[in-house]
Design an enzyme around this catalytic site. Structure first.
Site, PDB file in Angstrom:
ATOM      1  N   HIS A 126      42.444  46.675  27.777  1.00 56.81           N
ATOM      2  CA  HIS A 126      42.655  46.518  26.336  1.00 56.81           C
ATOM      3  C   HIS A 126      43.920  45.672  26.227  1.00 56.81           C
ATOM      4  O   HIS A 126      44.944  46.012  26.828  1.00 56.81           O
ATOM      5  CB  HIS A 126      42.872  47.903  25.709  1.00 56.81           C
ATOM      6  CG  HIS A 126      42.937  47.930  24.221  1.00 56.81           C
ATOM      7  ND1 HIS A 126      42.119  48.745  23.477  1.00 56.81           N
ATOM      8  CD2 HIS A 126      43.729  47.277  23.324  1.00 56.81           C
ATOM      9  CE1 HIS A 126      42.399  48.595  22.194  1.00 56.81           C
ATOM     10  NE2 HIS A 126      43.386  47.708  22.083  1.00 56.81           N
ATOM     11  N   LEU A 127      43.842  44.575  25.501  1.00 60.88           N
ATOM     12  CA  LEU A 127      45.005  43.702  25.358  1.00 60.88           C
ATOM     13  C   LEU A 127      46.236  44.523  25.001  1.00 60.88           C
ATOM     14  O   LEU A 127      46.189  45.367  24.105  1.00 60.88           O
ATOM     15  CB  LEU A 127      44.739  42.661  24.267  1.00 60.88           C
ATOM     16  CG  LEU A 127      45.914  41.738  23.935  1.00 60.88           C
ATOM     17  CD1 LEU A 127      46.292  40.864  25.123  1.00 60.88           C
ATOM     18  CD2 LEU A 127      45.579  40.878  22.723  1.00 60.88           C
ATOM     19  N   HIS A 128      47.314  44.291  25.710  1.00 57.64           N
ATOM     20  CA  HIS A 128      48.582  44.936  25.381  1.00 57.64           C
ATOM     21  C   HIS A 128      49.732  44.033  25.798  1.00 57.64           C
ATOM     22  O   HIS A 128      49.669  43.345  26.804  1.00 57.64           O
ATOM     23  CB  HIS A 128      48.716  46.327  26.006  1.00 57.64           C
ATOM     24  CG  HIS A 128      48.505  46.401  27.484  1.00 57.64           C
ATOM     25  ND1 HIS A 128      47.282  46.300  28.088  1.00 57.64           N
ATOM     26  CD2 HIS A 128      49.394  46.589  28.484  1.00 57.64           C
ATOM     27  CE1 HIS A 128      47.406  46.419  29.400  1.00 57.64           C
ATOM     28  NE2 HIS A 128      48.690  46.600  29.668  1.00 57.64           N
ATOM     29  N   VAL A 129      50.756  44.042  24.952  1.00 56.91           N
ATOM     30  CA  VAL A 129      51.948  43.251  25.195  1.00 56.91           C
ATOM     31  C   VAL A 129      53.086  44.202  25.518  1.00 56.91           C
ATOM     32  O   VAL A 129      53.331  45.164  24.787  1.00 56.91           O
ATOM     33  CB  VAL A 129      52.302  42.380  23.970  1.00 56.91           C
ATOM     34  CG1 VAL A 129      53.598  41.622  24.203  1.00 56.91           C
ATOM     35  CG2 VAL A 129      51.162  41.422  23.643  1.00 56.91           C
TER      36      VAL A 129
END
Length: 138
Positions: A93-96
């Protein structure tokens, strides 16, 4: 919606130390921080990579706000902001990552080894290959 760990946090099904939550993104403390105050910012919408996100503006305005808040709230000298796409992405899951930084904080080995281009021509060839893969201006 996906069924990964971050989707569960977004849905309120899993506990997290929330920093911010709105219609675009959810920000929470990383449970295994590089330094205390390390925040993960995830889009509410389940996407796996940055390329899957679509309009990145609203999401990255949240990342920008969190980076400012980490510096101000923790009196950090700066932040390290990073995204992994697939490789080294522990949750799909995209995460920064927004990591507080201080001078001489001891962060070593976090960055990959550096290399050099053999020539200006080789560098130009890499730049051309990447540029050719970008969408046109119109």
């Amino acid at each position: 919606m996906g069924t990964d760990l971050f989707c569960e946090i977004v849905a309120g099904e899993r506990q997290a130390h929330l920093v911010r939550s709105d219609e675009v993104a959810v920000a929470f403390l990383d449970t295994r921080p590089v330094f205390k105050g390390h925040v993960l910012v995830v889009p509410r919408l389940h996407v796996e990579t940055l390329a899957d996100l679509g309009d990145v503006g609203p999401f990255f305005s949240r990342v920008q706000a969190v980076a400012r808040a980490v510096e101000e709230g923790l009196e950090a000298g700066g932040t390290f902001v990073a995204v992994n796409n697939r490789i080294s992405q522990s949750v799909p899951h995209l995460h920064v990552h927004v990591v507080p930084r201080h001078r001489k904080d001891g962060l070593r080995g976090f960055f990959w080894p550096r290399t050099r281009y053999d020539s200006a021509e080789e560098a130009a060839a890499y730049a051309a290959r990447i540029a050719a893969a970008l969408p046109g201006d119109g």
